[in-house]
Design a protein around this motif. Structure first.
Motif, PDB file in Angstrom:
ATOM      1  N   ALA A 249      15.813  24.078   5.661  1.00  0.00           N
ATOM      2  CA  ALA A 249      16.977  24.799   5.144  1.00  0.00           C
ATOM      3  C   ALA A 249      17.800  23.922   4.207  1.00  0.00           C
ATOM      4  CB  ALA A 249      17.843  25.296   6.306  1.00  0.00           C
ATOM      5  N   ARG A 250      17.987  22.672   4.581  1.00  0.00           N
ATOM      6  CA  ARG A 250      18.738  21.745   3.719  1.00  0.00           C
ATOM      7  C   ARG A 250      18.015  21.547   2.385  1.00  0.00           C
ATOM      8  NH1 ARG A 250      19.479  16.389   6.510  1.00  0.00           N
ATOM      9  NH2 ARG A 250      21.019  16.034   4.884  1.00  0.00           N
ATOM     10  N   ALA A 251      16.696  21.419   2.441  1.00  0.00           N
ATOM     11  CA  ALA A 251      15.912  21.234   1.220  1.00  0.00           C
ATOM     12  C   ALA A 251      15.953  22.487   0.351  1.00  0.00           C
ATOM     13  CB  ALA A 251      14.475  20.868   1.568  1.00  0.00           C
ATOM     14  N   THR A 252      15.873  23.662   0.975  1.00  0.00           N
ATOM     15  CA  THR A 252      15.927  24.915   0.226  1.00  0.00           C
ATOM     16  C   THR A 252      17.240  25.034  -0.538  1.00  0.00           C
ATOM     17  OG1 THR A 252      14.450  26.053   1.752  1.00  0.00           O
ATOM     18  CG2 THR A 252      15.917  27.438   0.437  1.00  0.00           C
ATOM     19  N   ALA A 253      18.331  24.699   0.113  1.00  0.00           N
ATOM     20  CA  ALA A 253      19.633  24.768  -0.557  1.00  0.00           C
ATOM     21  C   ALA A 253      19.661  23.848  -1.773  1.00  0.00           C
ATOM     22  CB  ALA A 253      20.752  24.409   0.416  1.00  0.00           C
ATOM     23  N   ARG A 254      19.132  22.667  -1.630  1.00  0.00           N
ATOM     24  CA  ARG A 254      19.110  21.730  -2.757  1.00  0.00           C
ATOM     25  C   ARG A 254      18.182  22.218  -3.869  1.00  0.00           C
ATOM     26  NH1 ARG A 254      21.079  19.410   1.464  1.00  0.00           N
ATOM     27  NH2 ARG A 254      22.416  17.578   1.301  1.00  0.00           N
ATOM     28  N   ARG A 255      17.027  22.780  -3.484  1.00  0.00           N
ATOM     29  CA  ARG A 255      16.091  23.299  -4.486  1.00  0.00           C
ATOM     30  C   ARG A 255      16.735  24.421  -5.282  1.00  0.00           C
ATOM     31  NH1 ARG A 255      12.795  24.877  -1.351  1.00  0.00           N
ATOM     32  NH2 ARG A 255      11.661  22.939  -1.141  1.00  0.00           N
ATOM     33  N   GLU A 256      17.443  25.311  -4.605  1.00  0.00           N
ATOM     34  CA  GLU A 256      18.096  26.431  -5.290  1.00  0.00           C
ATOM     35  C   GLU A 256      19.171  25.963  -6.260  1.00  0.00           C
ATOM     36  OE1 GLU A 256      17.214  29.608  -5.315  1.00  0.00           O
ATOM     37  OE2 GLU A 256      15.561  29.200  -3.962  1.00  0.00           O
ATOM     38  N   LEU A 257      19.698  24.774  -6.026  1.00  0.00           N
ATOM     39  CA  LEU A 257      20.688  24.191  -6.934  1.00  0.00           C
ATOM     40  C   LEU A 257      20.040  23.322  -8.006  1.00  0.00           C
ATOM     41  CD1 LEU A 257      23.354  23.248  -4.265  1.00  0.00           C
ATOM     42  CD2 LEU A 257      23.593  24.990  -6.049  1.00  0.00           C
ATOM     43  N   GLY A 258      18.706  23.264  -8.008  1.00  0.00           N
ATOM     44  CA  GLY A 258      17.996  22.457  -9.001  1.00  0.00           C
ATOM     45  C   GLY A 258      17.938  20.987  -8.644  1.00  0.00           C
TER      46      GLY A 258
ATOM     47  N   PHE B 145      15.835  18.982  -7.088  1.00  0.00           N
ATOM     48  CA  PHE B 145      14.479  18.881  -6.567  1.00  0.00           C
ATOM     49  C   PHE B 145      14.183  17.518  -5.949  1.00  0.00           C
ATOM     50  CE2 PHE B 145      14.432  21.905 -10.146  1.00  0.00           C
ATOM     51  CZ  PHE B 145      14.220  23.056  -9.407  1.00  0.00           C
ATOM     52  N   GLN B 146      14.671  16.448  -6.562  1.00  0.00           N
ATOM     53  CA  GLN B 146      14.422  15.123  -6.004  1.00  0.00           C
ATOM     54  C   GLN B 146      15.122  14.971  -4.655  1.00  0.00           C
ATOM     55  OE1 GLN B 146      12.206  12.728  -7.240  1.00  0.00           O
ATOM     56  NE2 GLN B 146      12.565  11.985  -5.162  1.00  0.00           N
ATOM     57  N   GLU B 147      16.329  15.513  -4.516  1.00  0.00           N
ATOM     58  CA  GLU B 147      17.017  15.467  -3.229  1.00  0.00           C
ATOM     59  C   GLU B 147      16.223  16.228  -2.168  1.00  0.00           C
ATOM     60  OE1 GLU B 147      21.152  16.631  -3.314  1.00  0.00           O
ATOM     61  OE2 GLU B 147      21.484  15.557  -5.187  1.00  0.00           O
ATOM     62  N   SER B 148      15.656  17.348  -2.548  1.00  0.00           N
ATOM     63  CA  SER B 148      14.826  18.117  -1.624  1.00  0.00           C
ATOM     64  C   SER B 148      13.613  17.297  -1.191  1.00  0.00           C
ATOM     65  CB  SER B 148      14.393  19.428  -2.288  1.00  0.00           C
ATOM     66  OG  SER B 148      13.566  20.170  -1.429  1.00  0.00           O
ATOM     67  N   LEU B 149      12.962  16.656  -2.150  1.00  0.00           N
ATOM     68  CA  LEU B 149      11.819  15.791  -1.812  1.00  0.00           C
ATOM     69  C   LEU B 149      12.236  14.667  -0.880  1.00  0.00           C
ATOM     70  CD1 LEU B 149       9.890  15.311  -5.174  1.00  0.00           C
ATOM     71  CD2 LEU B 149       9.100  16.506  -3.139  1.00  0.00           C
ATOM     72  N   ASP B 150      13.380  14.056  -1.176  1.00  0.00           N
ATOM     73  CA  ASP B 150      13.854  12.944  -0.349  1.00  0.00           C
ATOM     74  C   ASP B 150      14.082  13.371   1.100  1.00  0.00           C
ATOM     75  OD1 ASP B 150      13.771  11.346  -2.607  1.00  0.00           O
ATOM     76  OD2 ASP B 150      15.930  11.460  -2.993  1.00  0.00           O
ATOM     77  N   LEU B 151      14.442  14.632   1.295  1.00  0.00           N
ATOM     78  CA  LEU B 151      14.609  15.151   2.657  1.00  0.00           C
ATOM     79  C   LEU B 151      13.271  15.461   3.317  1.00  0.00           C
ATOM     80  CD1 LEU B 151      17.572  17.650   2.148  1.00  0.00           C
ATOM     81  CD2 LEU B 151      17.580  15.625   3.610  1.00  0.00           C
ATOM     82  N   LEU B 152      12.345  16.031   2.553  1.00  0.00           N
ATOM     83  CA  LEU B 152      11.121  16.561   3.151  1.00  0.00           C
ATOM     84  C   LEU B 152       9.986  15.551   3.293  1.00  0.00           C
ATOM     85  CD1 LEU B 152      10.958  20.129   1.602  1.00  0.00           C
ATOM     86  CD2 LEU B 152      11.663  19.459   3.905  1.00  0.00           C
ATOM     87  N   GLU B 153       9.893  14.574   2.403  1.00  0.00           N
ATOM     88  CA  GLU B 153       8.775  13.628   2.507  1.00  0.00           C
ATOM     89  C   GLU B 153       8.776  12.874   3.839  1.00  0.00           C
ATOM     90  OE1 GLU B 153       9.224  11.624  -1.289  1.00  0.00           O
ATOM     91  OE2 GLU B 153       7.522  12.749  -2.114  1.00  0.00           O
ATOM     92  N   PRO B 154       9.935  12.372   4.319  1.00  0.00           N
ATOM     93  CA  PRO B 154       9.907  11.720   5.646  1.00  0.00           C
ATOM     94  C   PRO B 154       9.613  12.701   6.782  1.00  0.00           C
ATOM     95  CG  PRO B 154      11.974  11.238   4.482  1.00  0.00           C
ATOM     96  CD  PRO B 154      11.219  12.230   3.665  1.00  0.00           C
TER      97      PRO B 154
ATOM     98  N   ASP C 297       8.684  21.564  -5.134  1.00  0.00           N
ATOM     99  CA  ASP C 297       9.527  20.493  -5.682  1.00  0.00           C
ATOM    100  C   ASP C 297       8.730  19.598  -6.635  1.00  0.00           C
ATOM    101  OD1 ASP C 297      11.784  21.335  -4.287  1.00  0.00           O
ATOM    102  OD2 ASP C 297      11.366  20.027  -2.577  1.00  0.00           O
ATOM    103  N   TYR C 298       7.533  19.203  -6.222  1.00  0.00           N
ATOM    104  CA  TYR C 298       6.690  18.386  -7.099  1.00  0.00           C
ATOM    105  C   TYR C 298       6.427  19.110  -8.418  1.00  0.00           C
ATOM    106  CZ  TYR C 298       5.454  15.307  -3.139  1.00  0.00           C
ATOM    107  OH  TYR C 298       5.469  14.428  -2.082  1.00  0.00           O
TER     108      TYR C 298
END
Length: 173
Positions: free
Chosen positions: A31-40, A42-51, A77-78
C-alpha cells in the motif's frame, strides 16, 4: 480511504504511521509503495519493495501469490524507470506464479499479461507482444463471444476491444 479516493499525498503519512501497528507488513508495504507510485515516486516505491521481496524469498513459508504481487509492483516501477530488463524478470516471475496458482484465464493473470505486452513492445519484442496479445484475444473471443458486433472487456487500467469485423485494439486509460 485516502487511497480509494485517490488522495495519495494525504495517505502517505498515515501509511507510514501504520507500519508499527500493521498485522501484515507486506500488505502495508504494498500500500505504501502504491501510494508513492501513483505520485510518480517510482524509486521510493522500489526502495520500499526490494527489501520486502528479499525477505519474502528468504522466508520458508512465503505465500507465492503475495510474492507475485510484490514482483508485479516491482515490474511496474522498473518499467517506469526504464529498467526494462529488471521489469521483464519481475513480470516473468509474477506471471509464472499467477499462471500456476490462479490459471491462465484468471482476470489477475490476464491483467498482468496485458501489462507484460506493453513491456514487450517497449523492449522492441514485437513478435512476442503480438503473439501474447493474440492469445489473450483468442481466449476472450471464446469466453465472451457475442453476436452483437463486439464487446469490450476491461482489465484494470487496460482494455481490449474486440470487434467481429475489425482488428484488436489495446488501450490504456
Amino acid at each position: 480511504a485516502h487511497l480509494g479516493l485517490g488522495l495519495y499525498e494525504d495517505a502517505l503519512p498515515l501509511l507510514d504511521q501504520a507500519q508499527t501497528a500493521a498485522r501484515d507488513p507486506v500488505e502495508l508495504a504494498l500500500a505504501r509503495a502504491t501510494a508513492r507510485r501513483e505520485l510518480g515516486r517510482f524509486q521510493e516505491s522500489l526502495d520500499l519493495l526490494e527489501p520486502v521481496r528479499e525477505e519474502l524469498v528468504a522466508a520458508p513459508a512465503t505465500d507465492p501469490l503475495q510474492l507475485a504481487r510484490v514482483d508485479l509492483q516491482l515490474a511496474q516501477d522498473y518499467q517506469a524507470l526504464n529498467r526494462l530488463d529488471a521489469a521483464d524478470a519481475a513480470f516473468r516471475r509474477a506471471l509464472a506464479v499467477q499462471r500456476e496458482r490462479l490459471g491462465a484465464t484468471d482476470p489477475a493473470t490476464r491483467e498482468t499479461e496485458l501489462r507484460y505486452v506493453r513491456l514487450l513492445a517497449l523492449r522492441g519484442e514485437y513478435a512476442d507482444a503480438h503473439a501474447l496479445s493474440e492469445r489473450l484475444v483468442t481466449h476472450l473471443r471464446a469466453e465472451y463471444a457475442s453476436e452483437q458486433g463486439g464487446i469490450g472487456v476491461g482489465f484494470g487500467a487496460h482494455a481490449i476491444v474486440i470487434s467481429n469485423t475489425g482488428p484488436m485494439e489495446l488501450a490504456e486509460s
